[in-house]
Motif scaffolding. Structure first.
Motif, PDB file in Angstrom:
ATOM      1  N   LYS A  94       0.804  -1.229   0.000  1.00  0.00           N
ATOM      2  CA  LYS A  94       0.000   0.000   0.000  1.00  0.00           C
ATOM      3  C   LYS A  94       0.836   1.278   0.000  1.00  0.00           C
ATOM      4  O   LYS A  94       0.502   2.229  -0.728  1.00  0.00           O
ATOM      5  CB  LYS A  94      -0.958  -0.002   1.188  1.00  0.00           C
ATOM      6  N   PRO A  95       1.920   1.375   0.786  1.00  0.00           N
ATOM      7  CA  PRO A  95       2.676   2.632   0.799  1.00  0.00           C
ATOM      8  C   PRO A  95       3.311   3.001  -0.538  1.00  0.00           C
ATOM      9  O   PRO A  95       3.776   4.122  -0.703  1.00  0.00           O
ATOM     10  CB  PRO A  95       3.759   2.384   1.863  1.00  0.00           C
ATOM     11  N   LEU A  96       3.342   2.054  -1.495  1.00  0.00           N
ATOM     12  CA  LEU A  96       3.902   2.372  -2.810  1.00  0.00           C
ATOM     13  C   LEU A  96       2.834   2.675  -3.851  1.00  0.00           C
ATOM     14  O   LEU A  96       3.144   2.909  -5.014  1.00  0.00           O
ATOM     15  CB  LEU A  96       4.801   1.227  -3.288  1.00  0.00           C
ATOM     16  N   ILE A  97       1.561   2.689  -3.433  1.00  0.00           N
ATOM     17  CA  ILE A  97       0.496   3.141  -4.329  1.00  0.00           C
ATOM     18  C   ILE A  97       0.709   4.639  -4.615  1.00  0.00           C
ATOM     19  O   ILE A  97       0.927   5.418  -3.696  1.00  0.00           O
ATOM     20  CB  ILE A  97      -0.888   2.928  -3.689  1.00  0.00           C
ATOM     21  N   PRO A  98       0.650   5.055  -5.881  1.00  0.00           N
ATOM     22  CA  PRO A  98       0.916   6.469  -6.181  1.00  0.00           C
ATOM     23  C   PRO A  98      -0.273   7.369  -5.877  1.00  0.00           C
ATOM     24  O   PRO A  98      -1.421   7.022  -6.166  1.00  0.00           O
ATOM     25  CB  PRO A  98       1.209   6.451  -7.686  1.00  0.00           C
ATOM     26  N   PRO A 153       4.496   7.752  -4.980  1.00  0.00           N
ATOM     27  CA  PRO A 153       4.078   6.784  -3.946  1.00  0.00           C
ATOM     28  C   PRO A 153       3.753   7.467  -2.622  1.00  0.00           C
ATOM     29  O   PRO A 153       4.390   8.457  -2.231  1.00  0.00           O
ATOM     30  CB  PRO A 153       5.300   5.880  -3.814  1.00  0.00           C
ATOM     31  N   ILE A 154       2.755   6.901  -1.919  1.00  0.00           N
ATOM     32  CA  ILE A 154       2.320   7.448  -0.636  1.00  0.00           C
ATOM     33  C   ILE A 154       3.500   7.678   0.298  1.00  0.00           C
ATOM     34  O   ILE A 154       3.659   8.753   0.880  1.00  0.00           O
ATOM     35  CB  ILE A 154       1.300   6.496   0.028  1.00  0.00           C
ATOM     36  N   VAL A 155       4.342   6.646   0.451  1.00  0.00           N
ATOM     37  CA  VAL A 155       5.450   6.757   1.405  1.00  0.00           C
ATOM     38  C   VAL A 155       6.448   7.819   0.967  1.00  0.00           C
ATOM     39  O   VAL A 155       7.054   8.508   1.805  1.00  0.00           O
ATOM     40  CB  VAL A 155       6.134   5.392   1.620  1.00  0.00           C
ATOM     41  N   HIS A 156       6.628   7.998  -0.340  1.00  0.00           N
ATOM     42  CA  HIS A 156       7.527   9.038  -0.840  1.00  0.00           C
ATOM     43  C   HIS A 156       6.998  10.418  -0.456  1.00  0.00           C
ATOM     44  O   HIS A 156       7.748  11.278   0.044  1.00  0.00           O
ATOM     45  CB  HIS A 156       7.662   8.898  -2.352  1.00  0.00           C
ATOM     46  N   ARG A 157       5.712  10.634  -0.681  1.00  0.00           N
ATOM     47  CA  ARG A 157       5.111  11.917  -0.318  1.00  0.00           C
ATOM     48  C   ARG A 157       5.186  12.135   1.193  1.00  0.00           C
ATOM     49  O   ARG A 157       5.483  13.244   1.672  1.00  0.00           O
ATOM     50  CB  ARG A 157       3.654  11.984  -0.768  1.00  0.00           C
ATOM     51  N   ALA A 168       6.651   7.573  11.654  1.00  0.00           N
ATOM     52  CA  ALA A 168       5.454   7.876  10.868  1.00  0.00           C
ATOM     53  C   ALA A 168       4.956   6.621  10.172  1.00  0.00           C
ATOM     54  O   ALA A 168       5.717   5.949   9.475  1.00  0.00           O
ATOM     55  CB  ALA A 168       5.751   8.957   9.835  1.00  0.00           C
ATOM     56  N   TYR A 169       3.685   6.317  10.357  1.00  0.00           N
ATOM     57  CA  TYR A 169       3.082   5.161   9.688  1.00  0.00           C
ATOM     58  C   TYR A 169       2.684   5.543   8.272  1.00  0.00           C
ATOM     59  O   TYR A 169       2.093   6.604   8.035  1.00  0.00           O
ATOM     60  CB  TYR A 169       1.887   4.648  10.494  1.00  0.00           C
ATOM     61  N   ALA A 170       3.001   4.655   7.331  1.00  0.00           N
ATOM     62  CA  ALA A 170       2.973   5.015   5.914  1.00  0.00           C
ATOM     63  C   ALA A 170       1.625   4.767   5.251  1.00  0.00           C
ATOM     64  O   ALA A 170       1.553   4.265   4.138  1.00  0.00           O
ATOM     65  CB  ALA A 170       4.065   4.240   5.175  1.00  0.00           C
ATOM     66  N   ASP A 171       0.542   5.125   5.911  1.00  0.00           N
ATOM     67  CA  ASP A 171      -0.767   5.025   5.256  1.00  0.00           C
ATOM     68  C   ASP A 171      -1.537   6.336   5.387  1.00  0.00           C
ATOM     69  O   ASP A 171      -2.750   6.368   5.292  1.00  0.00           O
ATOM     70  CB  ASP A 171      -1.594   3.874   5.831  1.00  0.00           C
ATOM     71  N   THR A 172      -0.805   7.416   5.606  1.00  0.00           N
ATOM     72  CA  THR A 172      -1.449   8.702   5.802  1.00  0.00           C
ATOM     73  C   THR A 172      -0.585   9.796   5.204  1.00  0.00           C
ATOM     74  O   THR A 172       0.640   9.665   5.106  1.00  0.00           O
ATOM     75  CB  THR A 172      -1.682   8.964   7.305  1.00  0.00           C
ATOM     76  N   LEU A 173      -1.214  10.878   4.771  1.00  0.00           N
ATOM     77  CA  LEU A 173      -0.507  12.043   4.255  1.00  0.00           C
ATOM     78  C   LEU A 173      -0.967  13.282   5.012  1.00  0.00           C
ATOM     79  O   LEU A 173      -2.109  13.335   5.497  1.00  0.00           O
ATOM     80  CB  LEU A 173      -0.775  12.215   2.758  1.00  0.00           C
ATOM     81  N   ILE A 174      -0.081  14.268   5.111  1.00  0.00           N
ATOM     82  CA  ILE A 174      -0.401  15.461   5.887  1.00  0.00           C
ATOM     83  C   ILE A 174      -0.062  16.717   5.103  1.00  0.00           C
ATOM     84  O   ILE A 174       0.717  16.690   4.155  1.00  0.00           O
ATOM     85  CB  ILE A 174       0.363  15.488   7.228  1.00  0.00           C
TER      86      ILE A 174
END
Length: 336
Positions: free
Chosen positions: A23-27, A32-36, A108-114
Motif C-alpha cells: 500500500k505505501p507504494l500506491i501512487p 508513492p504514498i510513502v515518498h510523499r 510515521a506510519y505510511a498510510d497517511t498524508l499530511i
C-alpha cells in the motif's frame, strides 16, 4: 534527524491493488504514498535528514527495497531496511528497527498524508501529531492539561475526552528513550489487542514525567481503502495545483481531448477523443480512448476505452472497456 517508517502491512482493505504492490507504494498524484509522506515530514521539520529507516515485510522483494532506498537518497539521507515478518503490533514493528533508534527521530506510519506548517517545540521530549475530528469516539485521542501538554492517550473513548485524534506521526527528541521503554514492553509481555503497542511505551515515558505536546496538522488524508484513497488523490491534486506545481508531462499526446485541472498526467500518456479531469491521476504509459474520467486514480500502462468513470481506481497494466462507473480494478485485470 531520522525518520522511521513502519510499513510491513500489505493493506488488506485496499485490495486488489495491494495484491501486487504494498500500500505505501500506491501512487498519489503520481508519487508513492510513502515518498510523499517522507518528503512532507522533511519539509515540516526543516532539518537535515540523516537516515530514513523502513520496516517492511521480507516478501516485498528487492525491487521495493531499492525503491525505498532511492526515496531516502533523494533527501540526501542514508536508507535502511528492516524486516517485520510477523504482525505483532506497532511497538514490535518499531523495535525491529532498534539499531536505528537513537537521537532525534520522527516515527510515521505510511498510510497517511499530511499538510502542516509549524515549528517543533524544542523543550518537549516528544510531539504527537493530531487532527481535530468530528467523531473522536472512532479514534485514539489525546487528553491535555491546562498547560496544553499531553497527559493521556485514550483509544476510542466512549465518553468525550477531546476531539484531537492521533494520526500516527510522532517526534522524539531522543528516540532511544522510547526504545528502552518498548524493550520493557516486550520483556514484560505487555500486550493489548494481541499486539505490542507503541502507546504502552509512550505511557511509560509519560509516567516518568517526560513532556509530550501536540503538533496540529492542517490536513490529514487517509489511504486506508479505495474510496478514501481516491479522495486523498483528489485533495492532493488540489493542493499541488494551488501550490503551482507542474503536474502534466509536457510530452502527453492529445487528439481531440480536453484536460480539466487539477490532474496529474505522467510520461507517454495518450488521450484520444476523451475528457480527463478534474481530480484525475494517470500513470506513465496509460492510454485513454473515447472516455470521460473524473475523480479517479489510474496507475501505469492501463488501457481505458469507452469509459465514463467517476470515483474509480485502476491498477497497473489493466485493460478496461465498458460502461461501469465507480470501479476498483487491480493490476493486470481485463474488463472488456
Amino acid at each position: 534527524m531520522k525518520i522511521i517508517v513502519p510499513m510491513a502491512g500489505r493493506g488488506s482493505r485496499l485490495r486488489p491493488h495491494t495484491l501486487t504492490i504494498p500500500k505505501p507504494l500506491i501512487p498519489i498524484a503520481g508519487k508513492p504514498i510513502v515518498h510523499r509522506l517522507v518528503e512532507d515530514i522533511a519539509g515540516v521539520l526543516n532539518q537535515e535528514i540523516d537516515e530514513v529507516a523502513f520496516i517492511i515485510h521480507e516478501s516485498f522483494g528487492k525491487k521495493v527495497e531499492e525503491d525505498l532506498i532511492a526515496i531516502a537518497h533523494k533527501l540526501g539521507a542514508k536508507g535502511t531496511i528492516y524486516y517485520q515478518n510477523e504482525a505483532l503490533g506497532t511497538g514490535h514493528a518499531i523495535m525491529c528497527a532498534k539499531d536505528s533508534l537513537s537521537g532525534a527521530a520522527v516515527i510515521a506510519y505510511a498510510d497517511t498524508l499530511i499538510r502542516a506548517d509549524f515549528d517543533l517545540d524544542k523543550t518537549a521530549d516528544s510531539v504527537i501529531w493530531v487532527k481535530q475530528v468530528d467523531q473522536p469516539e472512532a479514534f485514539g485521542v489525546i487528553n491535555l492539561n491546562e498547560a496544553g501538554e499531553i497527559v493521556e492517550l485514550v483509544e476510542k473513548p466512549k465518553e468525550f475526552v477531546s476531539d484531537l485524534a492521533v494520526i500516527g506521526i510522532y517526534y522524539f527528541k531522543d528516540v532511544s528513550v522510547l526504545r528502552n521503554e518498548l524493550q520493557s514492553v516486550l520483556d514484560n509481555n505487555i500486550i493489548h489487542g494481541g499486539e505490542y503497542q507503541i502507546n504502552d511505551g509512550i505511557k511509560q515515558m509519560m509516567a516518568k514525567g517526560m513532556k509530550f505536546v501536540p503538533g496540529k496538522v492542517d490536513e490529514w488524508m487517509d489511504c486506508g481503502n479505495k474510496d478514501v484513497t481516491v479522495d486523498t488523490n483528489s485533495r492532493m491534486l488540489g493542493f499541488l495545483h494551488n501550490d503551482g506545481e507542474h503536474l502534466i508531462d509536457y510530452g502527453v499526446k492529445q487528439e481531440n481531448s480536453t484536460i480539466i485541472p487539477p490532474c496529474y498526467i505522467g510520461e507517454d500518456v495518450i488521450l484520444i477523443n476523451s475528457t480527463v479531469g478534474p481530480n484525475v491521476s494517470l500513470g506513465r504509459g496509460t492510454h485513454i480512448t473515447d472516455s470521460k474520467i473524473k475523480n479517479s486514480l489510474i496507475q501505469t500502462h492501463a488501457h481505458i476505452i469507452n469509459a465514463d468513470l467517476d470515483n474509480a481506481m485502476i491498477g497497473n497494466h489493466a485493460n478496461f472497456n465498458g460502461n461501469f462507473k465507480s470501479i476498483s480494478i487491480g493490476d493486470y485485470s481485463v474488463l472488456e
